[in-house]
Each structure stands twice: as C-alpha cells, then as structure tokens.
Design a protein around this motif. Structure first.
Motif, PDB file in Angstrom:
ATOM      1  N   MET A 107       0.715  -1.453   0.048  1.00  0.00           N
ATOM      2  CA  MET A 107      -0.018   0.262   0.014  1.00  0.00           C
ATOM      3  C   MET A 107       0.860   1.295   0.068  1.00  0.00           C
ATOM      4  SD  MET A 107      -3.137  -1.352   2.698  1.00  0.00           S
ATOM      5  CE  MET A 107      -3.043  -0.022   3.540  1.00  0.00           C
ATOM      6  N   GLY A 108       2.280   1.273   0.185  1.00  0.00           N
ATOM      7  CA  GLY A 108       3.050   2.159   0.054  1.00  0.00           C
ATOM      8  C   GLY A 108       3.138   3.212   1.294  1.00  0.00           C
ATOM      9  N   LEU A 109       2.836   2.689   2.440  1.00  0.00           N
ATOM     10  CA  LEU A 109       3.198   3.033   3.741  1.00  0.00           C
ATOM     11  C   LEU A 109       4.161   3.119   4.520  1.00  0.00           C
ATOM     12  CD1 LEU A 109      -0.681   1.815   5.254  1.00  0.00           C
ATOM     13  CD2 LEU A 109      -0.240   4.029   4.211  1.00  0.00           C
ATOM     14  N   VAL A 110       4.977   2.196   3.978  1.00  0.00           N
ATOM     15  CA  VAL A 110       6.518   2.019   4.648  1.00  0.00           C
ATOM     16  C   VAL A 110       7.329   3.026   3.759  1.00  0.00           C
ATOM     17  CG1 VAL A 110       8.309   0.481   4.809  1.00  0.00           C
ATOM     18  CG2 VAL A 110       6.114  -0.364   4.796  1.00  0.00           C
ATOM     19  N   THR A 111       7.335   4.582   4.237  1.00  0.00           N
ATOM     20  CA  THR A 111       8.093   5.479   3.552  1.00  0.00           C
ATOM     21  C   THR A 111       9.308   6.131   3.982  1.00  0.00           C
ATOM     22  OG1 THR A 111       6.339   6.904   4.770  1.00  0.00           O
ATOM     23  CG2 THR A 111       5.712   6.140   2.763  1.00  0.00           C
ATOM     24  N   VAL A 112       9.507   5.744   5.616  1.00  0.00           N
ATOM     25  CA  VAL A 112      10.703   6.625   6.034  1.00  0.00           C
ATOM     26  C   VAL A 112      11.991   5.697   5.857  1.00  0.00           C
ATOM     27  CG1 VAL A 112      11.457   7.498   8.255  1.00  0.00           C
ATOM     28  CG2 VAL A 112       9.283   7.549   7.934  1.00  0.00           C
ATOM     29  N   GLY A 113      12.991   6.385   5.529  1.00  0.00           N
ATOM     30  CA  GLY A 113      14.101   5.375   5.363  1.00  0.00           C
ATOM     31  C   GLY A 113      15.362   6.144   6.015  1.00  0.00           C
ATOM     32  N   PRO A 114      16.593   5.453   5.958  1.00  0.00           N
ATOM     33  CA  PRO A 114      17.571   6.293   6.922  1.00  0.00           C
ATOM     34  C   PRO A 114      18.083   7.312   5.805  1.00  0.00           C
ATOM     35  CG  PRO A 114      18.197   4.018   5.868  1.00  0.00           C
ATOM     36  CD  PRO A 114      16.777   4.244   5.610  1.00  0.00           C
ATOM     37  N   ALA A 115      18.727   8.026   6.596  1.00  0.00           N
ATOM     38  CA  ALA A 115      19.495   9.160   5.791  1.00  0.00           C
ATOM     39  C   ALA A 115      20.935   8.818   5.411  1.00  0.00           C
ATOM     40  CB  ALA A 115      19.521  10.539   6.405  1.00  0.00           C
ATOM     41  N   GLU A 116      21.547   7.879   5.987  1.00  0.00           N
ATOM     42  CA  GLU A 116      22.778   7.276   5.563  1.00  0.00           C
ATOM     43  C   GLU A 116      22.646   6.130   5.189  1.00  0.00           C
ATOM     44  OE1 GLU A 116      24.373   6.093   9.690  1.00  0.00           O
ATOM     45  OE2 GLU A 116      22.614   7.052  10.145  1.00  0.00           O
ATOM     46  N   GLN A 117      23.816   5.505   4.535  1.00  0.00           N
ATOM     47  CA  GLN A 117      24.023   4.331   3.718  1.00  0.00           C
ATOM     48  C   GLN A 117      24.124   3.250   4.809  1.00  0.00           C
ATOM     49  OE1 GLN A 117      27.166   4.585   0.931  1.00  0.00           O
ATOM     50  NE2 GLN A 117      26.718   2.589   0.111  1.00  0.00           N
ATOM     51  N   LEU A 118      23.300   2.139   4.625  1.00  0.00           N
ATOM     52  CA  LEU A 118      23.052   1.192   5.442  1.00  0.00           C
ATOM     53  C   LEU A 118      24.338   0.330   5.462  1.00  0.00           C
ATOM     54  CD1 LEU A 118      19.443   0.101   4.880  1.00  0.00           C
ATOM     55  CD2 LEU A 118      20.156   1.406   7.134  1.00  0.00           C
ATOM     56  N   PHE A 119      24.730  -0.149   4.164  1.00  0.00           N
ATOM     57  CA  PHE A 119      25.982  -0.942   4.186  1.00  0.00           C
ATOM     58  C   PHE A 119      26.957  -0.293   3.150  1.00  0.00           C
ATOM     59  CE2 PHE A 119      22.463  -3.716   4.925  1.00  0.00           C
ATOM     60  CZ  PHE A 119      22.931  -4.252   6.128  1.00  0.00           C
ATOM     61  N   GLU A 120      28.117  -0.218   3.712  1.00  0.00           N
ATOM     62  CA  GLU A 120      29.142   0.411   2.761  1.00  0.00           C
ATOM     63  C   GLU A 120      29.290  -0.310   1.436  1.00  0.00           C
ATOM     64  OE1 GLU A 120      34.012   1.353   3.260  1.00  0.00           O
ATOM     65  OE2 GLU A 120      32.676   1.079   5.138  1.00  0.00           O
ATOM     66  N   GLY A 121      29.271   0.435   0.530  1.00  0.00           N
ATOM     67  CA  GLY A 121      29.576  -0.025  -1.096  1.00  0.00           C
ATOM     68  C   GLY A 121      28.167  -0.531  -1.485  1.00  0.00           C
ATOM     69  N   VAL A 122      27.163  -0.434  -0.877  1.00  0.00           N
ATOM     70  CA  VAL A 122      25.966  -0.820  -1.460  1.00  0.00           C
ATOM     71  C   VAL A 122      24.933   0.132  -1.151  1.00  0.00           C
ATOM     72  CG1 VAL A 122      24.038  -2.591  -1.098  1.00  0.00           C
ATOM     73  CG2 VAL A 122      26.543  -3.562  -0.709  1.00  0.00           C
ATOM     74  N   PRO A 123      24.454   0.616  -2.493  1.00  0.00           N
ATOM     75  CA  PRO A 123      23.439   1.791  -2.257  1.00  0.00           C
ATOM     76  C   PRO A 123      22.125   1.268  -1.832  1.00  0.00           C
ATOM     77  CG  PRO A 123      23.564   1.230  -4.488  1.00  0.00           C
ATOM     78  CD  PRO A 123      24.640   0.375  -3.831  1.00  0.00           C
ATOM     79  N   ASN A 124      21.430   2.228  -1.013  1.00  0.00           N
ATOM     80  CA  ASN A 124      20.180   1.919  -0.213  1.00  0.00           C
ATOM     81  C   ASN A 124      19.178   1.765  -1.305  1.00  0.00           C
ATOM     82  OD1 ASN A 124      21.507   2.016   2.233  1.00  0.00           O
ATOM     83  ND2 ASN A 124      20.393   4.231   2.722  1.00  0.00           N
ATOM     84  N   GLN A 125      18.093   1.156  -1.092  1.00  0.00           N
ATOM     85  CA  GLN A 125      17.107   1.211  -2.143  1.00  0.00           C
ATOM     86  C   GLN A 125      16.286   2.507  -2.083  1.00  0.00           C
ATOM     87  OE1 GLN A 125      14.303  -2.027  -0.569  1.00  0.00           O
ATOM     88  NE2 GLN A 125      15.627  -3.475  -1.339  1.00  0.00           N
ATOM     89  N   PRO A 126      16.042   2.665  -3.532  1.00  0.00           N
ATOM     90  CA  PRO A 126      15.121   4.189  -3.658  1.00  0.00           C
ATOM     91  C   PRO A 126      13.793   4.005  -3.028  1.00  0.00           C
ATOM     92  CG  PRO A 126      15.328   2.962  -5.779  1.00  0.00           C
ATOM     93  CD  PRO A 126      16.195   2.114  -4.710  1.00  0.00           C
ATOM     94  N   LEU A 127      13.365   5.190  -2.810  1.00  0.00           N
ATOM     95  CA  LEU A 127      11.910   5.178  -2.362  1.00  0.00           C
ATOM     96  C   LEU A 127      11.190   4.807  -3.145  1.00  0.00           C
ATOM     97  CD1 LEU A 127      12.034   8.704  -0.168  1.00  0.00           C
ATOM     98  CD2 LEU A 127      11.657   6.086   0.830  1.00  0.00           C
TER      99      LEU A 127
END
Length: 127
Positions: A107-127
């Motif tokens: 439903m698209g309710l999971v919208t808050v993501g971290p401002a920093e990178q979770l794992f070094e060298g692996v980009p975070n998933q886009p919103l």
C-alpha cells in the motif's frame, strides 16, 4: 523480555530496516531505525505459541493432542496428526504476523528510510 532482547538485537547490530511506517518506529530516519510493530507482532506470535504448547489438560495433553487423539485410530497416526496440527497452526500464526507487513509495503505506507548508507559499498534502495 524476549521481545525487548529482539528489539535491541535488531535495532543495534545484526539487522537494519530500510523502510518503516512513519510514527511507528524508534530512531526513525537513522541507520538503526526499528519498527515497533515488528516487536509487537513477534510478541503476539510467541504468546500464541506459548499458549498453544503450554495449556494442557489434567493428562498433560495440549488441545492439539486431544484433537489428534480423538481423530486418529492409532498412536502413530495421532502423533503425525499432532505434529501436522502444530505446523499448520504455526504457519497460520506466522501468516497473521507477516500479512500486515506485506500489506503496508504494497500500500506504500512504508515511507521512512535512513538518511545514511546502511552498508558500505551497497546503495540503499530508492523510495
């Protein structure tokens, strides 16, 4: 107590949550954000399993064992029914815990993501 340990383990070390529901998480927007609904769901799941396996009659049988004994013709068949009953109940309870997570994501309710990178060298998933 187990849910508190689970919360601390997931929130501060082993796992990172990429997206959470706004207003329902600890440390929102950080690398260590943790959804409160996850702890609540796991706690409910553990309580149901504890109740199912811990509530016994005067002979020490759970309600699944009583059902299996009344439905089976032999002791071996009763044991198989008892194991199958616990597995089916376990899957149903897990589905009831997992379904809200899936529904909020779809439903698209999971919208808050971290401002920093979770794992070094692996980009975070886009919103």
């Amino acid at each position: 107590m187990k849910s508190l340990f689970y919360c601390l383990l997931n929130g501060f070390g082993v796992f990172y949550y990429g997206r959470v529901i706004e207003g329902l998480a600890l440390w929102e927007g950080t690398k260590h954000q943790y959804p409160l609904y996850d702890t609540l769901a796991m706690g409910i799941q553990m309580m149901v399993f504890t109740y199912i396996l811990g509530r016994v009659d005067s002979q020490g049988r759970t309600f699944v064992d009583v059902w299996a004994d009344s439905s089976a013709k032999s002791r071996l068949h009763s044991a198989f029914l008892s194991v199958a009953g616990i597995v089916v109940i376990g899957h149903a309870v897990y589905l009831s815990v997992f379904a809200p997570h899936l529904a909020t994501k779809v439903m698209g309710l999971v919208t808050v993501g971290p401002a920093e990178q979770l794992f070094e060298g692996v980009p975070n998933q886009p919103l």
